[in-house]
Motif scaffolding. Structure first.
Motif, PDB file in Angstrom:
ATOM      1  N   UNK A 115       0.859  -1.275   0.032  1.00 56.22           N
ATOM      2  CA  UNK A 115       0.144   0.028  -0.097  1.00 56.22           C
ATOM      3  C   UNK A 115       0.848   1.212  -0.028  1.00 56.22           C
ATOM      4  N   UNK A 116       1.964   1.497   0.670  1.00 56.72           N
ATOM      5  CA  UNK A 116       2.845   2.405   0.968  1.00 56.72           C
ATOM      6  C   UNK A 116       3.555   2.742  -0.606  1.00 56.72           C
ATOM      7  N   UNK A 117       3.992   1.485  -1.156  1.00 53.56           N
ATOM      8  CA  UNK A 117       4.579   1.590  -2.681  1.00 53.56           C
ATOM      9  C   UNK A 117       3.477   2.182  -3.643  1.00 53.56           C
ATOM     10  N   UNK A 118       2.240   1.494  -3.430  1.00 52.90           N
ATOM     11  CA  UNK A 118       1.329   1.945  -4.409  1.00 52.90           C
ATOM     12  C   UNK A 118       0.968   3.420  -4.275  1.00 52.90           C
ATOM     13  N   UNK A 119       1.088   3.963  -3.086  1.00 56.24           N
ATOM     14  CA  UNK A 119       0.795   5.377  -2.684  1.00 56.24           C
ATOM     15  C   UNK A 119       1.677   6.071  -3.213  1.00 56.24           C
ATOM     16  N   UNK A 120       3.116   5.826  -3.006  1.00 56.67           N
ATOM     17  CA  UNK A 120       4.229   6.635  -3.482  1.00 56.67           C
ATOM     18  C   UNK A 120       4.418   6.765  -5.081  1.00 56.67           C
ATOM     19  N   UNK A 121       4.153   5.612  -5.725  1.00 63.47           N
ATOM     20  CA  UNK A 121       3.991   5.659  -7.129  1.00 63.47           C
ATOM     21  C   UNK A 121       2.998   6.430  -7.686  1.00 63.47           C
ATOM     22  N   UNK A 122       1.795   6.328  -7.194  1.00 65.98           N
ATOM     23  CA  UNK A 122       0.682   7.366  -7.643  1.00 65.98           C
ATOM     24  C   UNK A 122       0.876   8.754  -7.476  1.00 65.98           C
ATOM     25  N   UNK A 123       1.493   9.027  -6.176  1.00 65.19           N
ATOM     26  CA  UNK A 123       1.979  10.554  -5.812  1.00 65.19           C
ATOM     27  C   UNK A 123       3.043  10.873  -6.949  1.00 65.19           C
TER      28      UNK A 123
END
Length: 176
Positions: A161-169
């Motif tokens: 989830x943290x990785x997904x959030x960082x990629x999206x940001x």
């Protein structure tokens, strides 16, 4: 993600100024216990999920010890233990009992507890102890297995989830 979580977690100064925590100040004020990144958050979620199944009021103490030992975010580990509450504890323990039955090969099924009988209180107490001993082994093994499963799943889901959030940001920043 970090800004969102920091709104709900206690800060470093709150622990420093708390007179009840003064004897533990050196251990509790270690910077890694308060730093929030994907590694400390994932470890804290795993510790909180694992310790959340500890019976009784020892859940947060267990999560705090795990956070100290593994140097993960302390407030988040304490917060995650709250997934067990009066509404969720019974289904979680039933699930743990079923997992324990599968792991031990117990095919007897669930045995009803003895009916309460005030006129034969001593006999009922002995029957209740026998019933609890029969349920104890599958429940204990199931709790450990469920806690390990939840901790591992929570660790990897938090990292993802943290990785997904960082990629999206990052993608949103590059589109501007």
């Amino acid at each position: 993600m970090r800004k969102h979580l920091k709104k709900y977690l206690p800060n470093h100064e709150a622990v420093h100024d708390n007179r009840w925590l003064r004897p533990f100040r050196n251990s509790l004020l270690h910077p890694r216990l308060w730093h929030l990144n994907r590694h400390s958050a994932a470890g804290a979620v795993a510790a909180g999920l694992f310790c959340g199944l500890i019976p009784g009021p020892l859940q947060m103490l267990g999560a705090a010890v795990c956070a100290l030992v593994f140097r993960v975010n302390l407030p988040l580990a304490l917060l995650v233990t709250l997934y067990t509450n009066p509404f969720t504890i019974v289904p979680l323990y039933v699930l743990a009992y079923q997992i324990g039955r599968l792991a031990t090969g117990d095919s007897n099924g669930f045995v009803e507890p003895p009916a309460f009988d005030m006129t034969r209180f001593v006999a009922w107490t002995e029957a209740m102890q026998h019933w609890m001993l029969g349920v104890g082994k599958p429940l204990g093994i199931g709790l450990v297995l469920l806690a390990i499963t939840l901790a591992v799943a929570g660790y990897f889901l938090t990292k993802a989830a943290w990785r997904f959030y960082l990629i999206r940001a990052w993608r949103q920043r590059t589109r501007r």
